[in-house]
Design a protein around this motif. Sequence first.
Motif, PDB file in Angstrom:
ATOM      1  N   THR A  11       0.832  -1.203   0.000  1.00 31.29           N
ATOM      2  CA  THR A  11       0.000   0.000   0.000  1.00 31.29           C
ATOM      3  C   THR A  11       0.870   1.259   0.000  1.00 31.29           C
ATOM      4  N   ALA A  12       0.264   2.380  -0.372  1.00 33.24           N
ATOM      5  CA  ALA A  12       0.979   3.654  -0.328  1.00 33.24           C
ATOM      6  C   ALA A  12       1.390   3.992   1.096  1.00 33.24           C
ATOM      7  N   GLU A  13       0.561   3.602   2.064  1.00 33.91           N
ATOM      8  CA  GLU A  13       0.873   3.858   3.474  1.00 33.91           C
ATOM      9  C   GLU A  13       2.114   3.084   3.909  1.00 33.91           C
ATOM     10  N   MET A  14       2.276   1.862   3.412  1.00 35.18           N
ATOM     11  CA  MET A  14       3.473   1.087   3.747  1.00 35.18           C
ATOM     12  C   MET A  14       4.715   1.737   3.162  1.00 35.18           C
ATOM     13  N   ALA A  15       4.599   2.285   1.954  1.00 35.67           N
ATOM     14  CA  ALA A  15       5.739   2.974   1.348  1.00 35.67           C
ATOM     15  C   ALA A  15       6.112   4.200   2.174  1.00 35.67           C
ATOM     16  N   GLU A  16       5.099   4.927   2.653  1.00 29.99           N
ATOM     17  CA  GLU A  16       5.361   6.093   3.499  1.00 29.99           C
ATOM     18  C   GLU A  16       6.017   5.669   4.815  1.00 29.99           C
ATOM     19  N   TRP A  17       5.551   4.558   5.361  1.00 29.40           N
ATOM     20  CA  TRP A  17       6.135   4.029   6.603  1.00 29.40           C
ATOM     21  C   TRP A  17       7.619   3.718   6.384  1.00 29.40           C
ATOM     22  N   ALA A  18       7.933   3.148   5.226  1.00 28.36           N
ATOM     23  CA  ALA A  18       9.327   2.797   4.936  1.00 28.36           C
ATOM     24  C   ALA A  18      10.238   4.018   5.004  1.00 28.36           C
ATOM     25  N   HIS A  19       9.714   5.181   4.606  1.00 31.03           N
ATOM     26  CA  HIS A  19      10.520   6.399   4.644  1.00 31.03           C
ATOM     27  C   HIS A  19      10.693   6.936   6.064  1.00 31.03           C
ATOM     28  N   GLU A  20       9.868   6.443   6.990  1.00 36.03           N
ATOM     29  CA  GLU A  20       9.909   6.936   8.369  1.00 36.03           C
ATOM     30  C   GLU A  20      10.819   6.097   9.267  1.00 36.03           C
ATOM     31  N   VAL A  21      11.253   4.931   8.779  1.00 36.42           N
ATOM     32  CA  VAL A  21      12.095   4.060   9.598  1.00 36.42           C
ATOM     33  C   VAL A  21      13.519   4.044   9.050  1.00 36.42           C
ATOM     34  N   ARG A  22      14.452   3.560   9.885  1.00 40.62           N
ATOM     35  CA  ARG A  22      15.852   3.481   9.472  1.00 40.62           C
ATOM     36  C   ARG A  22      16.057   2.239   8.602  1.00 40.62           C
ATOM     37  N   LEU A  23      16.230   2.457   7.316  1.00 46.14           N
ATOM     38  CA  LEU A  23      16.590   1.372   6.404  1.00 46.14           C
ATOM     39  C   LEU A  23      17.822   1.782   5.600  1.00 46.14           C
ATOM     40  N   ASP A  24      18.603   2.714   6.186  1.00 46.62           N
ATOM     41  CA  ASP A  24      19.763   3.261   5.483  1.00 46.62           C
ATOM     42  C   ASP A  24      20.967   2.344   5.657  1.00 46.62           C
ATOM     43  N   ALA A  25      20.834   1.124   5.124  1.00 50.57           N
ATOM     44  CA  ALA A  25      21.911   0.146   5.273  1.00 50.57           C
ATOM     45  C   ALA A  25      23.205   0.635   4.645  1.00 50.57           C
TER      46      ALA A  25
END
Length: 200
Positions: A141-155
């Motif tokens: 969902t678009a909401e999940m994509a937005e959530w992804a930008h809010e968490v640390r996934l900067d590996a």
Amino acid sequence: MQNGHSLPLPRCPHCNIAKPSLINAGGANTSDDRGKNERWWNMYKCATCGGVTLAVAPITDINRRTQGPITHIWPEPRMVHDSLPERAKAYLQQAIASIAAPAGAVILAASAVDSMLKEKGLKGGSLHKRIEEAAAQHLITAEMAEWAHEVRLDANDQRHADEEGALPDEADAQRSIEFATALAQFLFVLPSLVAQGRAR
């Protein structure tokens, strides 16, 4: 029911330390309003993080107060569903196990997300770009994509020791793992459960 001094779990449900020392911190027996459904409740405290795990078991012999096997544990130990592809499953399991080392946990959670997206055919561009593509293709969902930008996934920041990138803390790692777990549910676990339900 484990009514001795400790509860043998492979990991603490709170801090995920391996082979935790979960010490009996007391218990009580209960029954319903008719004196039936007798159960014994035990609390176990982790010697490492201090978190308390609650376990319950039925009393199988009322006279002797004999306890049966444990039926429920709270909080439930974190498990990674078998429907995940092996690589993504391994990364997510390792992320959960290394929550006390936040930078490593973030890298592993990001690697789990990366592996899941690649399994769905999304292989080009940055991780966040592929998450956007997954939303555009209605895989998430678009909401999940937005959530992804809010968490640390900067590996990449972590792997290359970016001097400007702040080191993640345990809360960052927890959020990254929560996102990876939710993505796994959405992409693999729920479709697997639906397929099993329809097959039955």
